[in-house]
Scaffold this motif. Sequence first.
Motif, PDB file in Angstrom:
ATOM      1  N   GLU A   2     121.808  -3.222  43.524  1.00 20.74           N
ATOM      2  CA  GLU A   2     120.058  -2.855  43.808  1.00 20.74           C
ATOM      3  C   GLU A   2     119.361  -4.344  43.640  1.00 20.74           C
ATOM      4  OE1 GLU A   2     117.468   0.634  45.355  1.00 20.74           O
ATOM      5  OE2 GLU A   2     119.266   1.038  45.745  1.00 20.74           O
TER       6      GLU A   2
ATOM      7  N   ALA B 203     116.072  -7.232  50.629  1.00 17.83           N
ATOM      8  CA  ALA B 203     116.837  -6.250  49.814  1.00 17.83           C
ATOM      9  C   ALA B 203     117.956  -6.607  49.360  1.00 17.83           C
ATOM     10  CB  ALA B 203     116.797  -4.956  50.444  1.00 17.83           C
TER      11      ALA B 203
ATOM     12  N   THR C  90     121.502  -7.508  47.072  1.00 20.53           N
ATOM     13  CA  THR C  90     123.112  -6.389  45.975  1.00 20.53           C
ATOM     14  C   THR C  90     123.807  -8.087  45.290  1.00 20.53           C
ATOM     15  OG1 THR C  90     124.920  -6.389  47.541  1.00 20.53           O
ATOM     16  CG2 THR C  90     123.586  -4.674  47.265  1.00 20.53           C
TER      17      THR C  90
ATOM     18  N   VAL D 134     115.523  -6.632  44.943  1.00 20.65           N
ATOM     19  CA  VAL D 134     114.780  -7.198  45.953  1.00 20.65           C
ATOM     20  C   VAL D 134     114.462  -9.008  46.054  1.00 20.65           C
ATOM     21  CG1 VAL D 134     112.088  -6.651  47.342  1.00 20.65           C
ATOM     22  CG2 VAL D 134     113.704  -4.677  46.553  1.00 20.65           C
TER      23      VAL D 134
ATOM     24  N   ASN E 189     109.796  -9.396  51.198  1.00 24.41           N
ATOM     25  CA  ASN E 189     111.029  -8.797  50.318  1.00 24.41           C
ATOM     26  C   ASN E 189     111.977  -8.579  51.212  1.00 24.41           C
ATOM     27  OD1 ASN E 189     108.814  -8.664  48.873  1.00 24.41           O
ATOM     28  ND2 ASN E 189     109.005  -6.147  48.217  1.00 24.41           N
TER      29      ASN E 189
ATOM     30  N   HIS F  89     116.599  -3.374  40.636  1.00 22.96           N
ATOM     31  CA  HIS F  89     116.479  -1.589  40.513  1.00 22.96           C
ATOM     32  C   HIS F  89     117.697  -1.688  39.844  1.00 22.96           C
ATOM     33  CE1 HIS F  89     112.444  -2.069  42.484  1.00 22.96           C
ATOM     34  NE2 HIS F  89     113.271  -2.405  43.599  1.00 22.96           N
TER      35      HIS F  89
END
Length: 70
Positions: free
Chosen positions: A12, A4, A6, A14, A2, A23
Motif C-alpha cells: 500500500e 493510491a 499498489t 501513495v 495523491n 505505507h
Amino acid sequence: MNQAITFKGRGEAVLDQGQIVLHVCPLCSQKNAPEIAVKGLCNWCCYEPDLRDAMPVGLDDCPREDRAAA
C-alpha cells in the motif's frame, strides 16, 4: 492530488507528486511508520519500490462480490 497505488497488487502506497510514500511493504507486508513511509522504502526489509511495478488502486483490485456493491 495523491494517487493510491499498489505494486503488482501487493502493499500500500501513495504517489504524491511523483514521490512514493510506502505505507505497507509489498515484499515483507510490514507497515512503515509515517516518518519512514515518506522516504519511500521499507524500514524492515529495505525494499525500494519501482514505479514500473506500480498499479493504481481501483475497482479492479476488489473481489468481484465487492465490485457489485460499489
